[in-house]
Scaffold this motif. Structure first.
Motif, mmCIF file in Angstrom:
data_model
loop_
_atom_site.group_PDB
_atom_site.id
_atom_site.type_symbol
_atom_site.label_atom_id
_atom_site.label_comp_id
_atom_site.label_asym_id
_atom_site.label_seq_id
_atom_site.Cartn_x
_atom_site.Cartn_y
_atom_site.Cartn_z
ATOM 1 N N ARG A 154 0.848 -1.183 0.000
ATOM 2 C CA ARG A 154 0.000 0.000 0.000
ATOM 3 C C ARG A 154 0.887 1.237 0.000
ATOM 4 O O ARG A 154 1.837 1.332 0.772
ATOM 5 C CB ARG A 154 -0.911 0.026 1.232
ATOM 6 C CG ARG A 154 -1.973 -1.068 1.237
ATOM 7 C CD ARG A 154 -2.937 -0.841 2.389
ATOM 8 N NE ARG A 154 -3.730 0.364 2.153
ATOM 9 C CZ ARG A 154 -4.089 1.222 3.107
ATOM 10 N NH1 ARG A 154 -3.702 1.028 4.354
ATOM 11 N NH2 ARG A 154 -4.825 2.269 2.818
ATOM 12 N N ASP A 155 0.575 2.180 -0.851
ATOM 13 C CA ASP A 155 1.338 3.426 -0.914
ATOM 14 C C ASP A 155 0.751 4.397 0.106
ATOM 15 O O ASP A 155 -0.287 5.022 -0.132
ATOM 16 C CB ASP A 155 1.279 4.013 -2.325
ATOM 17 C CG ASP A 155 2.283 5.143 -2.511
ATOM 18 O OD1 ASP A 155 2.804 5.660 -1.498
ATOM 19 O OD2 ASP A 155 2.544 5.508 -3.675
ATOM 20 N N LEU A 156 1.427 4.530 1.246
ATOM 21 C CA LEU A 156 0.962 5.409 2.311
ATOM 22 C C LEU A 156 1.799 6.676 2.408
ATOM 23 O O LEU A 156 1.708 7.406 3.402
ATOM 24 C CB LEU A 156 0.972 4.660 3.650
ATOM 25 C CG LEU A 156 -0.005 3.490 3.740
ATOM 26 C CD1 LEU A 156 0.192 2.731 5.043
ATOM 27 C CD2 LEU A 156 -1.437 3.963 3.612
ATOM 28 N N ARG A 157 2.603 6.935 1.390
ATOM 29 C CA ARG A 157 3.344 8.193 1.366
ATOM 30 C C ARG A 157 2.370 9.361 1.285
ATOM 31 O O ARG A 157 1.397 9.309 0.543
ATOM 32 C CB ARG A 157 4.303 8.210 0.178
ATOM 33 C CG ARG A 157 5.425 7.185 0.279
ATOM 34 C CD ARG A 157 6.265 7.149 -0.989
ATOM 35 N NE ARG A 157 5.476 6.687 -2.147
ATOM 36 C CZ ARG A 157 5.984 6.521 -3.367
ATOM 37 N NH1 ARG A 157 7.257 6.789 -3.595
ATOM 38 N NH2 ARG A 157 5.206 6.104 -4.348
ATOM 39 N N ASP A 158 2.621 10.365 2.083
ATOM 40 C CA ASP A 158 1.752 11.546 2.153
ATOM 41 C C ASP A 158 0.347 11.217 2.658
ATOM 42 O O ASP A 158 -0.579 12.019 2.502
ATOM 43 C CB ASP A 158 1.648 12.242 0.786
ATOM 44 C CG ASP A 158 2.985 12.789 0.315
ATOM 45 O OD1 ASP A 158 3.731 13.314 1.156
ATOM 46 O OD2 ASP A 158 3.290 12.672 -0.886
ATOM 47 N N ALA A 159 0.173 10.076 3.287
ATOM 48 C CA ALA A 159 -1.150 9.703 3.799
ATOM 49 C C ALA A 159 -1.435 10.319 5.167
ATOM 50 O O ALA A 159 -2.585 10.379 5.592
ATOM 51 C CB ALA A 159 -1.272 8.185 3.894
ATOM 52 N N PHE A 160 -0.395 10.770 5.860
ATOM 53 C CA PHE A 160 -0.560 11.261 7.226
ATOM 54 C C PHE A 160 -0.185 12.744 7.247
ATOM 55 O O PHE A 160 0.883 13.132 7.710
ATOM 56 C CB PHE A 160 0.292 10.463 8.196
ATOM 57 C CG PHE A 160 0.175 8.977 7.973
ATOM 58 C CD1 PHE A 160 -0.957 8.290 8.358
ATOM 59 C CD2 PHE A 160 1.192 8.272 7.345
ATOM 60 C CE1 PHE A 160 -1.073 6.921 8.135
ATOM 61 C CE2 PHE A 160 1.089 6.901 7.130
ATOM 62 C CZ PHE A 160 -0.058 6.225 7.520
ATOM 63 N N ALA A 161 -1.076 13.580 6.741
ATOM 64 C CA ALA A 161 -0.778 14.995 6.566
ATOM 65 C C ALA A 161 -0.891 15.749 7.885
ATOM 66 O O ALA A 161 -1.727 15.443 8.744
ATOM 67 C CB ALA A 161 -1.718 15.610 5.537
ATOM 68 N N PHE A 162 -0.047 16.761 8.050
ATOM 69 C CA PHE A 162 -0.103 17.628 9.221
ATOM 70 C C PHE A 162 -1.309 18.569 9.133
ATOM 71 O O PHE A 162 -2.020 18.770 10.112
ATOM 72 C CB PHE A 162 1.204 18.427 9.321
ATOM 73 C CG PHE A 162 1.180 19.523 10.347
ATOM 74 C CD1 PHE A 162 1.089 19.232 11.694
ATOM 75 C CD2 PHE A 162 1.254 20.845 9.957
ATOM 76 C CE1 PHE A 162 1.069 20.238 12.640
ATOM 77 C CE2 PHE A 162 1.237 21.861 10.893
ATOM 78 C CZ PHE A 162 1.139 21.560 12.237
ATOM 79 N N LYS A 163 -1.543 19.127 7.965
ATOM 80 C CA LYS A 163 -2.662 20.047 7.777
ATOM 81 C C LYS A 163 -3.938 19.262 7.473
ATOM 82 O O LYS A 163 -3.964 18.449 6.558
ATOM 83 C CB LYS A 163 -2.367 21.013 6.636
ATOM 84 C CG LYS A 163 -1.173 21.926 6.908
ATOM 85 C CD LYS A 163 -0.916 22.873 5.759
ATOM 86 C CE LYS A 163 0.258 23.788 6.060
ATOM 87 N NZ LYS A 163 0.534 24.725 4.941
ATOM 88 N N PRO A 164 -5.013 19.498 8.253
ATOM 89 C CA PRO A 164 -6.252 18.732 8.050
ATOM 90 C C PRO A 164 -6.773 18.750 6.625
ATOM 91 O O PRO A 164 -7.289 17.743 6.130
ATOM 92 C CB PRO A 164 -7.233 19.402 9.021
ATOM 93 C CG PRO A 164 -6.363 19.981 10.096
ATOM 94 C CD PRO A 164 -5.108 20.419 9.398
ATOM 95 N N ARG A 165 -6.652 19.878 5.926
ATOM 96 C CA ARG A 165 -7.203 19.968 4.570
ATOM 97 C C ARG A 165 -6.472 19.061 3.588
ATOM 98 O O ARG A 165 -6.982 18.780 2.495
ATOM 99 C CB ARG A 165 -7.161 21.416 4.075
ATOM 100 C CG ARG A 165 -5.766 21.993 3.922
ATOM 101 C CD ARG A 165 -5.816 23.455 3.472
ATOM 102 N NE ARG A 165 -4.495 24.049 3.378
ATOM 103 C CZ ARG A 165 -3.683 23.912 2.345
ATOM 104 N NH1 ARG A 165 -4.086 23.195 1.294
ATOM 105 N NH2 ARG A 165 -2.499 24.480 2.325
#
Length: 217
Positions: A154-165
């Motif tokens: 599974r590509d989870l890169r950039d899946a856990f963003a700091f900014k909610p938007r």
């Protein structure tokens, strides 16, 4: 709902969130991305802990020129005693938690180190946390940037963003409640740094992580 893929391709983050480690616990192997361009507004150099006044974001200062550099080339700035400040904040937030003293020694020792690169700093902490959580998941790091995850990852890169938007929907993750230090005054604060779960639940943390990812029975 289908099972998570056998592996996960993930970013190298600073004291990552519970969601991040939940997916790690659900994977048979992990590849850590260190060659993608550094971008602003991520958890790569930030984490969130629970204090008496609410969630507190701690940021690792970086040298200038980092934007769009490969992550493995991004260097940490040591012109201010940020490590001492971060550790004091962590200590003050969790010193009364049930398992703080049990896990604190290797973490406190790491906060006296000064690795040159952000990936060194984050990976060192990941190794300490994986051992504390007793997660037997092997991981490797990328040697070049690849646009797509390998088969069965599974590509989870950039899946856990700091900014909610910028946060992506995650249908496989669910918050599992546990008793937090300041829950009586703040209510339950979901998806903080893994430190919150570890210090508050100790050896139960890995079980909670596994229950946080939805799979077929």
């Amino acid at each position: 709902m289908s099972h998570p893929a056998a592996g996960a391709l993930m970013d190298i983050l600073y004291l990552p969130t519970i969601q991040y480690f939940a997916h790690w616990a659900a994977s048979s192997s992990v590849i850590l991305e260190q060659c993608a361009p550094y971008t602003k507004g991520t958890w790569r150099n930030r984490c969130a802990v629970a204090t008496a006044d609410g969630s507190l974001v701690l940021s690792v200062p970086l040298l200038s020129g980092k934007y769009l550099q490969p992550l493995r080339e991004v260097k940490i700035a040591y012109h201010e005693p940020w490590q001492r400040t971060h550790w004091r904040s962590i200590h003050d937030a969790y010193r009364k938690s049930p398992f703080f003293d049990f896990y604190t020694e290797p973490l406190e020792a790491w906060y006296r180190q000064q690795p040159e690169y952000l990936v060194e700093w984050n990976t060192g902490l990941l190794r300490i946390l994986l051992k504390a959580l007793r997660l037997p998941v092997a991981f490797e790091t990328t040697e070049s940037y690849v646009p797509d995850a390998p088969e069965n990852y599974r590509d989870l890169r950039d899946a856990f963003a700091f900014k909610p938007r910028l946060q992506r929907p995650d249908p496989l993750y669910r918050d599992v409640r546990y008793v937090q230090v300041f829950e009586d005054r703040l209510g339950f604060l979901p998806n903080l740094s893994i430190l919150d779960l570890l210090f508050c639940t100790g050896p139960e943390a890995a079980s909670i992580l596994r229950r946080s990812v939805i799979t077929d029975n």
